[in-house]
Design a protein around this motif. Sequence first.
Motif, PDB file in Angstrom:
ATOM      1  N   UNK A 217      14.432  52.311 -16.960  1.00  0.00           N
ATOM      2  CA  UNK A 217      15.861  51.857 -16.792  1.00  0.00           C
ATOM      3  C   UNK A 217      16.736  53.078 -17.146  1.00  0.00           C
ATOM      4  N   UNK A 218      16.296  53.692 -17.952  1.00  0.00           N
ATOM      5  CA  UNK A 218      17.129  54.938 -18.712  1.00  0.00           C
ATOM      6  C   UNK A 218      17.138  56.059 -17.534  1.00  0.00           C
ATOM      7  N   UNK A 219      15.948  56.328 -16.835  1.00  0.00           N
ATOM      8  CA  UNK A 219      16.009  57.147 -15.869  1.00  0.00           C
ATOM      9  C   UNK A 219      16.624  56.850 -14.644  1.00  0.00           C
TER      10      UNK A 219
ATOM     11  N   UNK B 222      21.224  56.945 -13.990  1.00  0.00           N
ATOM     12  CA  UNK B 222      22.261  57.975 -13.378  1.00  0.00           C
ATOM     13  C   UNK B 222      22.877  57.548 -11.992  1.00  0.00           C
ATOM     14  N   UNK B 223      22.055  56.857 -11.322  1.00  0.00           N
ATOM     15  CA  UNK B 223      22.061  56.244 -10.015  1.00  0.00           C
ATOM     16  C   UNK B 223      23.209  55.078 -10.181  1.00  0.00           C
ATOM     17  N   UNK B 224      23.337  54.332 -11.306  1.00  0.00           N
ATOM     18  CA  UNK B 224      24.202  53.217 -11.258  1.00  0.00           C
ATOM     19  C   UNK B 224      25.566  53.245 -11.740  1.00  0.00           C
ATOM     20  N   UNK B 225      26.256  52.263 -11.421  1.00  0.00           N
ATOM     21  CA  UNK B 225      27.718  52.243 -11.694  1.00  0.00           C
ATOM     22  C   UNK B 225      27.588  51.582 -13.282  1.00  0.00           C
ATOM     23  N   UNK B 226      29.054  51.573 -13.708  1.00  0.00           N
ATOM     24  CA  UNK B 226      29.169  50.924 -15.018  1.00  0.00           C
ATOM     25  C   UNK B 226      29.852  49.904 -14.726  1.00  0.00           C
ATOM     26  N   UNK B 227      29.294  48.875 -15.302  1.00  0.00           N
ATOM     27  CA  UNK B 227      29.896  47.463 -14.773  1.00  0.00           C
ATOM     28  C   UNK B 227      30.854  46.860 -16.092  1.00  0.00           C
ATOM     29  N   UNK B 228      31.396  47.717 -16.802  1.00  0.00           N
ATOM     30  CA  UNK B 228      32.035  47.173 -18.146  1.00  0.00           C
ATOM     31  C   UNK B 228      33.317  46.438 -17.767  1.00  0.00           C
TER      32      UNK B 228
ATOM     33  N   UNK C  33      22.662  47.853 -21.922  1.00  0.00           N
ATOM     34  CA  UNK C  33      23.659  49.128 -21.846  1.00  0.00           C
ATOM     35  C   UNK C  33      22.923  50.408 -21.817  1.00  0.00           C
ATOM     36  N   UNK C  34      23.605  51.620 -21.306  1.00  0.00           N
ATOM     37  CA  UNK C  34      22.934  52.947 -21.667  1.00  0.00           C
ATOM     38  C   UNK C  34      24.252  53.489 -22.379  1.00  0.00           C
ATOM     39  N   UNK C  35      24.066  53.745 -23.754  1.00  0.00           N
ATOM     40  CA  UNK C  35      25.513  54.481 -24.363  1.00  0.00           C
ATOM     41  C   UNK C  35      26.521  53.404 -24.281  1.00  0.00           C
ATOM     42  N   UNK C  36      27.676  54.132 -23.650  1.00  0.00           N
ATOM     43  CA  UNK C  36      28.779  52.990 -23.712  1.00  0.00           C
ATOM     44  C   UNK C  36      28.990  52.127 -22.136  1.00  0.00           C
TER      45      UNK C  36
ATOM     46  N   UNK D 253      13.498  51.044 -29.975  1.00  0.00           N
ATOM     47  CA  UNK D 253      12.520  50.942 -28.810  1.00  0.00           C
ATOM     48  C   UNK D 253      13.163  50.926 -27.666  1.00  0.00           C
ATOM     49  N   UNK D 254      14.216  50.051 -27.379  1.00  0.00           N
ATOM     50  CA  UNK D 254      14.850  49.900 -25.977  1.00  0.00           C
ATOM     51  C   UNK D 254      15.723  51.127 -25.542  1.00  0.00           C
ATOM     52  N   UNK D 255      16.166  51.916 -26.727  1.00  0.00           N
ATOM     53  CA  UNK D 255      16.795  53.234 -26.358  1.00  0.00           C
ATOM     54  C   UNK D 255      15.993  54.510 -26.360  1.00  0.00           C
ATOM     55  N   UNK D 256      14.629  54.346 -26.603  1.00  0.00           N
ATOM     56  CA  UNK D 256      13.680  55.195 -26.373  1.00  0.00           C
ATOM     57  C   UNK D 256      13.622  56.342 -27.652  1.00  0.00           C
TER      58      UNK D 256
END
Length: 610
Positions: free
Chosen positions: A102-104, A107-113, A130-133, A218-221
Amino acid sequence: MKAALRFRFGALLLAAALLCACAGCGAGAAGAAGADGRETVRISMYNDVCYPAWRACVEAQCPDVDIRWENNRNTIANVLYQAKHGDMPDLVGIRRFESDAARRLAPYLADLSGLEATAHYSAASLALYREGKAQRWLPEPGVISGMVANRTLFAQYGVGLPSDLDGLIAACRALEAHGVTVFASDCAAGWTCALMVEGFGAASFFAGAAGNAWRDRFASGETKRVDTEGFAAIADALRQLRENGLLTAEDCGSDAADVTDMLISGRAAVFRRDSDERYDVTNSYDYAALPFFGAAPEDSALFVYPVFSLAMARTAGRDDAHSRAVRQVLDAMLSAEAQRALNENGEGLVSFRDDVVLTHSASLQNIEPLIAQGRYFLRVLNGNTFAACKAALTALVCDGADNARFVSILNARMFAPRSDGEAARSDLAADNRPDAAMNAPAASVIAQVLRAQTGAACAVIDLREAAAPIYKGTYTEEDVAAVVAGSAVYAGELSDDGIARLLRTALLGATTFASGSTEPLLDYPALAGMKAVMARDGTVEALTDEGGAAFGSAPVRVAVSGGVYQALLALDPGLAAQFSPYGRSLEQCFADGFSAAAPLPEPQKYFVVQ
């Protein structure tokens, strides 16, 4: 049998035609207008054949959108592989949520916030997505996965439902005295092993501050090791089950079909089941879902994972019309109506939205207080978790591994490094979606490689196991794995009658559902080294080898994939008994054939409709 073949093949031909017209066989670029002028939205789902009522509900809410359903075979690596080749769908639905992949893909995904739907979720239910913010994913309702008691058996022998781990052990021992199996679990499957590790971990480790902190790392690597003390506590709980006969070597070799048989026959007091399916479609018994127990009742917790999670491609908003269509579809997929449609398939789901309440069957009444309190652990995985937990649990149950070895196995297997170097190169492109006669080019290539690797005269795989298109260009090891499912391989010796019987059974599997399942045993068979000629009414006119010669009475070697073998087990156990495990998975066979100097074989037409 010809009549059955005629009916079933004709039905699948019709389904294929509808799929090509409505679901995107050979779909063009995302956002292109359909033939009727509607905006086209591509949706890559973990499975494109299940939850038909939910799909119909989504489509009914979006009459002005041409929705094209695709199949990512439930792996983010599959979507990432397509994204890297410029073939990214607009929306993605994944059930197995792998944090590393999911982390990789982020970059191809939109922010749904900023979406209105996102505001209806609690921060806790969104944290893992979430990935970061940026909010990259939104979860659909959660499946309650774990232990279920046959309440009829408990009542019959005057045994009360347990409320803690010692009570579970005592209850099962009391029932064992009456000849009832204490606990049936399909630990041959990696996901069940992960369920056992994380489920009992929810009660013994993850509920505390240290457990939550490790899960977040773990989830954040951020970590490359399990928490030694916390996972030793999990091993202690699992060892209690082993020492008291609840987890056995037999469980480590049992699959879902074995557990279902014990459930239906009333031979198991407690068994592993998920709430998105009916516990028993025969309605023969009364059931009660159980939590994962800790040392005390207040330690109990539920193990939950989204029935699937949704993401939107960054490219989905490149123009206003397309952006509106994609957001309309996403809203429909997350709507209360769609969630209720998902909830109709089983015993009941847990909505993560605070404005949606879902009904539950009486079988969940026992755990309703925990649902109301939000006492559930959300599954967290990486791409190695299933295999790592299977190895560690098997070592503990079958070999008596101590805590140090249990932890060591998890560290070695769960955090095994991934190779990004070039592993293979393809000079051909082959789509994994079938044509009107159900020939899938990529499946043909994979079946031919399997045939060559096993030295078989012919091979049969499930279309689902052709997990992605084959693109021209270079491949990493992960890309190779994204193309093909990692199912087992079986080989046997069959004569002409046996090969014909194999084809008939595989075709039958495409329209046969196991009890409580939302998808057929097989998507559809793909063949190598053999060709089936059929009339338009579905009658099989001829079955020959690839050169057009009839198979003789002398047995020849035949290889089948795990998907086909499981269908044989369910529909023709006698035929299944003629096959033995080959020792390498379908993914390994394909990787070995793909990395060899010889080029991939050209796709073949294995079904001919006259």
